[in-house]
Design an enzyme around this catalytic site. Sequence first.
Site, PDB file in Angstrom:
ATOM      1  N   HIS A 135      75.529  89.702 -39.463  1.00 44.61           N
ATOM      2  CA  HIS A 135      76.659  89.786 -40.393  1.00 44.61           C
ATOM      3  C   HIS A 135      76.188  89.697 -41.845  1.00 44.61           C
ATOM      4  O   HIS A 135      75.259  88.970 -42.163  1.00 44.61           O
ATOM      5  CB  HIS A 135      77.609  88.623 -40.091  1.00 44.61           C
ATOM      6  CG  HIS A 135      78.966  88.760 -40.684  1.00 44.61           C
ATOM      7  ND1 HIS A 135      79.328  88.148 -41.855  1.00 44.61           N
ATOM      8  CD2 HIS A 135      80.044  89.445 -40.265  1.00 44.61           C
ATOM      9  CE1 HIS A 135      80.589  88.442 -42.131  1.00 44.61           C
ATOM     10  NE2 HIS A 135      81.045  89.229 -41.174  1.00 44.61           N
ATOM     11  N   HIS A 211      82.662  85.399 -33.134  1.00 46.10           N
ATOM     12  CA  HIS A 211      83.520  86.212 -32.255  1.00 46.10           C
ATOM     13  C   HIS A 211      83.577  85.663 -30.837  1.00 46.10           C
ATOM     14  O   HIS A 211      84.247  86.227 -29.981  1.00 46.10           O
ATOM     15  CB  HIS A 211      83.026  87.662 -32.213  1.00 46.10           C
ATOM     16  CG  HIS A 211      83.299  88.407 -33.469  1.00 46.10           C
ATOM     17  ND1 HIS A 211      84.548  88.878 -33.798  1.00 46.10           N
ATOM     18  CD2 HIS A 211      82.483  88.750 -34.489  1.00 46.10           C
ATOM     19  CE1 HIS A 211      84.489  89.493 -34.967  1.00 46.10           C
ATOM     20  NE2 HIS A 211      83.250  89.423 -35.414  1.00 46.10           N
TER      21      HIS A 211
HETATM   22  C1  LIG Z   1      83.995  87.145 -39.329  1.00 43.12           C
HETATM   23  C2  LIG Z   1      82.613  86.690 -39.360  1.00 43.12           C
HETATM   24  C3  LIG Z   1      82.192  85.792 -40.317  1.00 43.12           C
HETATM   25  C4  LIG Z   1      83.065  85.372 -41.453  1.00 43.12           C
HETATM   26  O1  LIG Z   1      83.953  84.398 -41.059  1.00 43.12           O
HETATM   27  P1  LIG Z   1      85.250  84.132 -41.960  1.00 43.12           P
HETATM   28  O2  LIG Z   1      85.708  82.794 -41.502  1.00 43.12           O
HETATM   29  O3  LIG Z   1      86.189  85.235 -41.643  1.00 43.12           O
HETATM   30  O4  LIG Z   1      84.818  84.163 -43.371  1.00 43.12           O
HETATM   31  C5  LIG Z   1      80.912  85.311 -40.243  1.00 43.12           C
HETATM   32  N1  LIG Z   1      80.072  85.716 -39.275  1.00 43.12           N
HETATM   33  C6  LIG Z   1      80.444  86.608 -38.346  1.00 43.12           C
HETATM   34  C7  LIG Z   1      79.479  87.030 -37.312  1.00 43.12           C
HETATM   35  C8  LIG Z   1      81.720  87.132 -38.363  1.00 43.12           C
HETATM   36  O5  LIG Z   1      82.077  88.034 -37.479  1.00 43.12           O
END
Ligand SMILES: *Cc1c(COP(=O)(O)O)cnc(C)c1O
Length: 389
Positions: A135, A211
């Site tokens: 990410h 996720h």
């Molecule tokens: C969505 C996501 C984030 C960010 O999380 P938020 O709480 O939405 O800021 C970080 N890492 C991964 C792998 C994500 O899918």
Amino acid sequence: MGKYGFIERALAQRKENARFRALQPLIPDLRDPIVVYKDGRRMLSFCSNDYLGLSRHPKLREGAARYLHSHGAGATGSRLVCGTYDIHARVEEMLACLYARESALLFNSGFQANSTLLAALADRGSLVLTDKLSHNSLLQGALLSRATLRRYRHRDLTELERRLRDAVGRYERTLIVTESVFSMDGDRSDVDRLAALAQAYEAFLIIDDAHAVGVWGEHGLGLTANKGGIDLVIGTFGKAYGSFGAFGLCAKSVKDYLINFCPGLIYTTALPPAVIGAIETALELVPQLDRERDYLHRLCEQVRARLNGMGFDTHTSSTQIIPIMLGDEKLTLSLSQWLEQNAILATAIRPPTVETGKSRVRIALSSHHTSEHIEYFLRVLQDWDGARD
Ligand SMILES: *Cc1c(COP(=O)(O)O)cnc(C)c1O
């Protein structure tokens, strides 16, 4: 062109390539987590991270309202100043207990956690090894830390091991950073092997379970549940937990270290009471949703099988995130537009989010997608002209 010249050039270029993106306001339907309204039209969402439909759950809304009324609208300061209320501390205790880890630490969002954690844990003398498809928030954190950053081929733990071996004696410390479920491909890491490698090479292992929490693992505790050898697990409350904010699970010393050294925790206002109320309720609710998770897991298998049967490539997906691989950008855009004309929201994912030639329409399934929703989606997909090319 003046001082805005670079902005106008960049935007013009995006528009030329049909890559310009704009925000699309939606109105949620509180009675049905799959339904949103766009420009007054009722749409079925296949792009939300609300995997259990909790964002609109009456109990979460009540939980949020309860703390809004008892503690006010804002936390008034950073966690370190006067922003830690009893309810923040209680939620951290609940988390540590639920996930059976020594301690837990709240963050304002997964992005904020990831993009500043690494700046605290790694420095110029460190090596950060990340999966190529990690990410963006993890990448930002690695860059901010000024550590040497090496990205191994997606899920290639043999390459990771080679890099770990090569690094022995060359860096002050080594960190391995990856997610358990990848947000664009919907595939998974081999968490056991990562933990074994981290142990063998004394590397600090960070796994982002964003996720997976709520969806996978025993009682939805994620793909890191009950697994040793992970130094820091990151989870978010913005996805299956239906709210906002994030958390880290780690040893007490790591928590204390982050409280003292992580800029994204120190220099920001703590999560507001209403959010804590929603989180607390979700933490009570999520472990009880095994039936919903079983349904969602079966749905993922069924939808992938049906898509494959129709000739669509779902790549390496093994989760609720299913990419429909199209390769070509225009084709991808045309499919997402076709779906939208037919009242279905699904995201066209194109460069720069993914590599050129790997454009896709990405769908995300929820335990609230019914067989009627799925049959309708597949019928619309079947009727798409591009499917017959
Ligand atoms: C969505 C996501 C984030 C960010 O999380 P938020 O709480 O939405 O800021 C970080 N890492 C991964 C792998 C994500 O899918």
